[in-house]
Motif scaffolding. Structure first.
Motif, PDB file in Angstrom:
ATOM      1  N   LEU A 183    -133.822 -34.243  40.383  1.00 42.56           N
ATOM      2  CA  LEU A 183    -132.652 -34.738  41.112  1.00 42.56           C
ATOM      3  C   LEU A 183    -133.204 -35.419  42.367  1.00 42.56           C
ATOM      4  O   LEU A 183    -133.873 -34.787  43.183  1.00 42.56           O
ATOM      5  CB  LEU A 183    -131.703 -33.584  41.467  1.00 42.56           C
ATOM      6  CG  LEU A 183    -130.455 -33.936  42.274  1.00 42.56           C
ATOM      7  CD1 LEU A 183    -129.628 -35.044  41.627  1.00 42.56           C
ATOM      8  CD2 LEU A 183    -129.573 -32.701  42.479  1.00 42.56           C
ATOM      9  N   VAL A 184    -132.934 -36.702  42.462  1.00 35.91           N
ATOM     10  CA  VAL A 184    -133.607 -37.544  43.449  1.00 35.91           C
ATOM     11  C   VAL A 184    -132.588 -38.098  44.437  1.00 35.91           C
ATOM     12  O   VAL A 184    -131.610 -38.742  44.026  1.00 35.91           O
ATOM     13  CB  VAL A 184    -134.304 -38.732  42.745  1.00 35.91           C
ATOM     14  CG1 VAL A 184    -135.141 -39.519  43.743  1.00 35.91           C
ATOM     15  CG2 VAL A 184    -135.146 -38.268  41.560  1.00 35.91           C
ATOM     16  N   GLY A 185    -132.808 -37.880  45.727  1.00 30.85           N
ATOM     17  CA  GLY A 185    -131.917 -38.433  46.741  1.00 30.85           C
ATOM     18  C   GLY A 185    -132.441 -39.771  47.231  1.00 30.85           C
ATOM     19  O   GLY A 185    -132.240 -40.818  46.610  1.00 30.85           O
ATOM     20  N   ILE A 233    -135.467 -31.081  51.078  1.00 34.60           N
ATOM     21  CA  ILE A 233    -134.515 -32.177  50.874  1.00 34.60           C
ATOM     22  C   ILE A 233    -134.551 -33.148  52.041  1.00 34.60           C
ATOM     23  O   ILE A 233    -134.285 -32.773  53.192  1.00 34.60           O
ATOM     24  CB  ILE A 233    -133.081 -31.635  50.665  1.00 34.60           C
ATOM     25  CG1 ILE A 233    -133.021 -30.820  49.368  1.00 34.60           C
ATOM     26  CG2 ILE A 233    -132.070 -32.766  50.666  1.00 34.60           C
ATOM     27  CD1 ILE A 233    -131.661 -30.232  49.074  1.00 34.60           C
ATOM     28  N   GLY A 234    -134.904 -34.387  51.746  1.00 36.54           N
ATOM     29  CA  GLY A 234    -134.873 -35.435  52.760  1.00 36.54           C
ATOM     30  C   GLY A 234    -135.932 -35.270  53.837  1.00 36.54           C
ATOM     31  O   GLY A 234    -135.899 -35.941  54.864  1.00 36.54           O
ATOM     32  N   ASN A 292    -129.053 -39.134  43.252  1.00 41.12           N
ATOM     33  CA  ASN A 292    -127.905 -38.721  44.066  1.00 41.12           C
ATOM     34  C   ASN A 292    -127.823 -39.660  45.258  1.00 41.12           C
ATOM     35  O   ASN A 292    -128.638 -39.586  46.167  1.00 41.12           O
ATOM     36  CB  ASN A 292    -128.107 -37.264  44.517  1.00 41.12           C
ATOM     37  CG  ASN A 292    -127.033 -36.800  45.480  1.00 41.12           C
ATOM     38  OD1 ASN A 292    -125.984 -37.427  45.612  1.00 41.12           O
ATOM     39  ND2 ASN A 292    -127.290 -35.693  46.159  1.00 41.12           N
ATOM     40  N   GLU A 349    -125.941 -29.860  50.711  1.00 40.34           N
ATOM     41  CA  GLU A 349    -125.234 -30.493  51.828  1.00 40.34           C
ATOM     42  C   GLU A 349    -123.752 -30.108  51.815  1.00 40.34           C
ATOM     43  O   GLU A 349    -123.129 -29.978  52.864  1.00 40.34           O
ATOM     44  CB  GLU A 349    -125.443 -32.018  51.776  1.00 40.34           C
ATOM     45  CG  GLU A 349    -126.862 -32.360  52.224  1.00 40.34           C
ATOM     46  CD  GLU A 349    -127.426 -33.629  51.613  1.00 40.34           C
ATOM     47  OE1 GLU A 349    -126.669 -34.430  51.053  1.00 40.34           O
ATOM     48  OE2 GLU A 349    -128.665 -33.798  51.685  1.00 40.34           O
ATOM     49  N   HIS A 402    -124.042 -28.887  45.810  1.00 41.51           N
ATOM     50  CA  HIS A 402    -125.191 -29.480  46.497  1.00 41.51           C
ATOM     51  C   HIS A 402    -125.350 -28.805  47.869  1.00 41.51           C
ATOM     52  O   HIS A 402    -124.357 -28.480  48.520  1.00 41.51           O
ATOM     53  CB  HIS A 402    -125.013 -30.993  46.655  1.00 41.51           C
ATOM     54  CG  HIS A 402    -126.251 -31.652  47.171  1.00 41.51           C
ATOM     55  ND1 HIS A 402    -126.576 -31.671  48.504  1.00 41.51           N
ATOM     56  CD2 HIS A 402    -127.280 -32.256  46.524  1.00 41.51           C
ATOM     57  CE1 HIS A 402    -127.752 -32.279  48.658  1.00 41.51           C
ATOM     58  NE2 HIS A 402    -128.193 -32.633  47.473  1.00 41.51           N
ATOM     59  N   GLY A 445    -135.843 -32.453  45.787  1.00 39.43           N
ATOM     60  CA  GLY A 445    -136.360 -32.277  47.145  1.00 39.43           C
ATOM     61  C   GLY A 445    -137.579 -33.148  47.339  1.00 39.43           C
ATOM     62  O   GLY A 445    -138.675 -32.794  46.923  1.00 39.43           O
ATOM     63  N   SER A 446    -137.344 -34.341  47.950  1.00 31.95           N
ATOM     64  CA  SER A 446    -138.437 -35.284  48.254  1.00 31.95           C
ATOM     65  C   SER A 446    -139.215 -35.736  47.025  1.00 31.95           C
ATOM     66  O   SER A 446    -140.428 -35.976  47.107  1.00 31.95           O
ATOM     67  CB  SER A 446    -139.381 -34.709  49.316  1.00 31.95           C
ATOM     68  OG  SER A 446    -138.680 -34.536  50.538  1.00 31.95           O
ATOM     69  N   VAL A 447    -138.538 -35.866  45.879  1.00 33.92           N
ATOM     70  CA  VAL A 447    -139.194 -36.462  44.706  1.00 33.92           C
ATOM     71  C   VAL A 447    -139.326 -37.963  44.946  1.00 33.92           C
ATOM     72  O   VAL A 447    -138.373 -38.626  45.384  1.00 33.92           O
ATOM     73  CB  VAL A 447    -138.396 -36.205  43.407  1.00 33.92           C
ATOM     74  CG1 VAL A 447    -139.061 -36.912  42.229  1.00 33.92           C
ATOM     75  CG2 VAL A 447    -138.277 -34.708  43.136  1.00 33.92           C
TER      76      VAL A 447
HETATM   77  P1  PGA Z   1    -134.179 -36.137  48.558  1.00 31.44           P
HETATM   78  O1  PGA Z   1    -132.743 -35.453  48.207  1.00 31.44           O
HETATM   79  O2  PGA Z   1    -134.767 -36.603  47.269  1.00 31.44           O
HETATM   80  O3  PGA Z   1    -133.839 -37.262  49.498  1.00 31.44           O
HETATM   81  O4  PGA Z   1    -135.000 -35.065  49.190  1.00 31.44           O
HETATM   82  C1  PGA Z   1    -132.584 -34.670  47.068  1.00 31.44           C
HETATM   83  C2  PGA Z   1    -131.148 -34.193  46.982  1.00 31.44           C
HETATM   84  O5  PGA Z   1    -130.548 -33.872  48.004  1.00 31.44           O
HETATM   85  O6  PGA Z   1    -130.562 -34.129  45.876  1.00 31.44           O
END
Ligand code: PGA
Length: 254
Positions: free
Chosen positions: A234-236, A175-176, A12, A100, A98, A214-216
């Protein structure tokens, strides 16, 4: 991961990358995923770069998703994008709900109840995000929050299409933040989400893919992906660089 469900590794990008940056990224990623099999790799791309990324990944194993979609096919909704606008670009699917979007832009479970079936109807694969805040977890409200989010969002989905929805469990506090859920927390929440899907249909619950987000990172992906109920990630942040995203894809292959 279970051998009966095809795993998904989704990146993502959020509000990152111009068209030029997106094309540079795709050129870096494609050779790294050329021999990927038995795995779906998804990129969730900003609207402005969708056409370019769809075109430059055509014929590859990458599926290109939007990050949001309005539930109506057209109308007086300034600033929004509809399913037909996405399918015209050959986009494969879209993130929905999502955290956010929920936190900063007023996305509601009620709107998601319309968005999920609207995406399916249009031929877009929906990836529904759910997850609790830190406050909710500390108050013991994780299950109640997930129950509400999953039940509302899937309520209007025809039972025979439930398996086409991918669900991403993303605890908002992870997340992040670099603070990844423990293996136990991730497995427990994802098994709970699967049980919620079983409330709609038992067979569908066995087939539906549920991802952790979430922080993968490349360093923690393998142990998360080894959990029995987790069907991918799901990777940000770690998806923004092709080498680190490819390392997470490799963790899912081994
Ligand atoms: P992150 O985000 O991997 O930077 O924690 C995940 C997401 O918001 O999908």
């Amino acid at each position: 991961m279970s051998s009966s469900r095809t795993p998904v590794i989704a990146g993502n990008w959020k509000m990152h990358k111009t068209i030029a940056q997106a094309e540079e990224y795709v050129a870096g990623l494609l050779p790294r995923v050329a021999d990927v099999e038995g795995l779906e790799v998804v990129l969730c791309v900003p609207y402005t770069a969708l056409q370019a990324v769809v075109d430059s990944t055509r014929g590859s194993q990458l599926a290109i998703y939007a990050q949001n979609m309005h539930e109506a096919p057209s109308g007086a909704y300034t600033g929004e994008i509809s399913a037909p606008m996405l399918t015209e670009l050959d986009v494969h699917g879209t993130l929905l709900g999502h955290s956010e979007r929920r936190q900063y832009f007023g996305e509601t479970d009620r709107a998601l109840q319309l968005k999920v079936p609207a995406a399916l109807e249009a031929g877009l694969a929906p990836m529904l995000c759910v997850g609790e805040t830190e406050e909710q977890r500390l108050a013991g409200d994780t299950e109640r929050t997930l129950r509400h989010q999953v039940q509302e969002a899937l309520e209007k989905v025809a039972v025979d299409r439930l398996t086409e929805v991918t669900i991403a469990y993303e605890p908002i506090w992870a997340i992040g933040t670099g603070q990844v859920a423990t293996l136990e927390q991730a497995q427990e929440a994802i098994a709970f989400v699967r049980a919620l899907v079983a409330g709609f249909d038992k067979d569908a619950a066995q087939q539906v893919r549920i991802l952790y987000g979430g922080s993968v990172k490349p360093e923690n992906a393998a142990e998360l992906l080894a959990l029995p109920d987790i069907d991918g990630a799901l990777v940000g942040g770690a998806s923004l660089d092709p080498a680190s995203f490819a390392a997470i894809i490799d963790a899912a292959r081994s």
